[in-house]
Design an enzyme around this catalytic site. Structure first.
Site, PDB file in Angstrom:
ATOM      1  N   HIS A   1       1.082  -0.958  -2.267  1.00  0.00           N
ATOM      2  CA  HIS A   1       0.875   0.480  -2.377  1.00  0.00           C
ATOM      3  C   HIS A   1       0.688   1.055  -0.979  1.00  0.00           C
ATOM      4  O   HIS A   1       0.281   0.341  -0.049  1.00  0.00           O
ATOM      5  CB  HIS A   1      -0.373   0.779  -3.226  1.00  0.00           C
ATOM      6  CG  HIS A   1      -0.183   0.508  -4.687  1.00  0.00           C
ATOM      7  ND1 HIS A   1      -1.133   0.825  -5.633  1.00  0.00           N
ATOM      8  CD2 HIS A   1       0.878  -0.038  -5.359  1.00  0.00           C
ATOM      9  CE1 HIS A   1      -0.675   0.478  -6.829  1.00  0.00           C
ATOM     10  NE2 HIS A   1       0.528  -0.046  -6.692  1.00  0.00           N
TER      11      HIS A   1
ATOM     12  N   GLU B   1      -1.541   2.915   0.381  1.00  0.00           N
ATOM     13  CA  GLU B   1      -2.879   2.766   0.968  1.00  0.00           C
ATOM     14  C   GLU B   1      -3.112   1.353   1.479  1.00  0.00           C
ATOM     15  O   GLU B   1      -3.685   1.152   2.550  1.00  0.00           O
ATOM     16  CB  GLU B   1      -3.969   3.073  -0.064  1.00  0.00           C
ATOM     17  CG  GLU B   1      -3.886   4.429  -0.720  1.00  0.00           C
ATOM     18  CD  GLU B   1      -3.124   4.392  -2.046  1.00  0.00           C
ATOM     19  OE1 GLU B   1      -1.995   3.877  -2.093  1.00  0.00           O
ATOM     20  OE2 GLU B   1      -3.666   4.911  -3.031  1.00  0.00           O
TER      21      GLU B   1
ATOM     22  N   CYS C   1      -5.413   4.210  -6.920  1.00  0.00           N
ATOM     23  CA  CYS C   1      -5.642   3.399  -8.111  1.00  0.00           C
ATOM     24  C   CYS C   1      -6.877   2.522  -7.880  1.00  0.00           C
ATOM     25  O   CYS C   1      -7.489   2.545  -6.809  1.00  0.00           O
ATOM     26  CB  CYS C   1      -4.415   2.529  -8.402  1.00  0.00           C
ATOM     27  SG  CYS C   1      -4.192   1.177  -7.224  1.00  0.00           S
TER      28      CYS C   1
ATOM     29  N   CYS D   1      -6.500   0.099  -4.844  1.00  0.00           N
ATOM     30  CA  CYS D   1      -6.579   0.759  -3.538  1.00  0.00           C
ATOM     31  C   CYS D   1      -7.976   1.322  -3.285  1.00  0.00           C
ATOM     32  O   CYS D   1      -8.469   1.268  -2.158  1.00  0.00           O
ATOM     33  CB  CYS D   1      -5.520   1.851  -3.444  1.00  0.00           C
ATOM     34  SG  CYS D   1      -3.847   1.164  -3.411  1.00  0.00           S
TER      35      CYS D   1
HETATM   36 ZN   LIG Z   1      -2.907   1.764  -5.377  1.00  0.00          ZN
END
Ligand SMILES: [Zn+2]
Length: 142
Positions: free
Chosen positions: A46, A48, A76, A79
Site C-alpha cells: 500500500h 503508506e 486501512c 497501514c
Molecule cells: Zn493500507
C-alpha cells in the site's frame, strides 16, 4: 497533499487502485509511495507502507516521530498499524473509507488501548480530488 495526489494518479496510470502517500520531515518530502500491490506482487504494498519504508530507509532509522504522513485515502488497519509502529507525528488524509478504513471506521485503531502511539489525525484534506480519483478509477473498471 499535491504530491500524494500525483502519486495516486501514477498508481491509477499503472492500473493500481489510486492511492498515494508522502512522508514529510520539517515540511520537506522524504519519501513517496504509490499503491502497487499488483506490480510488486505484494499485498502489503500500500502507498503508506511503501512511503514509510522508504522514509525509514532514507533517514536510517525505524522511528519517524518527527515526520508527518500525508495519504489520499483513510489508512486501512495494516497501514494504521504501521503508522503507529513508525510513531508518525501527524497523519493527514483525503477521502474517508467506510469499507476499508481503520482510523475513523472499522477498528478505529488509534483509539484502541493496545495502540501505543496515536498520531494527530487531520482527515478530509484534498478529499474531493482524492475521492474523484478513486471514483473515476472504479467507474472505468466496470
Ligand atoms: Zn493500507
Amino acid at each position: 497533499m499535491r504530491a500524494a495526489l500525483a502519486a495516486a494518479e501514477a498508481a491509477a496510470a499503472a492500473g493500481e487502485v489510486p492511492v498515494g502517500a508522502v512522508v514529510l520531515l520539517n515540511g520537506s518530502i522524504v519519501a513517496t509511495g504509490a499503491n502497487a500491490p499488483r506490480a510488486l506482487r505484494d499485498p502489503t504494498a500500500h502507498a503508506e507502507m511503501l512511503a514509510i519504508r522508504a522514509a525509514a530507509h532514507a533517514l536510517g532509522r525505524d522511528r519517524l516521530e518527527d515526520c508527518d504522513l500525508w495519504v489520499t485515502l483513510e489508512p486501512c488497519a495494516m497501514c494504521a498499524g504501521a503508522i503507529a509502529h513508525a510513531r508518525i507525528a501527524r497523519l493527514y488524509y483525503g477521502a474517508s473509507d467506510p469499507k476499508g478504513g481503520a482510523v475513523e471506521h472499522g477498528p478505529r485503531l488509534f483509539g484502541q488501548p493496545t495502540c501505543h502511539h496515536r498520531p494527530e489525525v487531520y482527515p478530509g484534506i484534498g478529499e474531493a480530488e482524492a475521492g474523484a480519483l478513486l471514483r473515476d478509477f472504479f467507474r472505468s473498471r466496470r
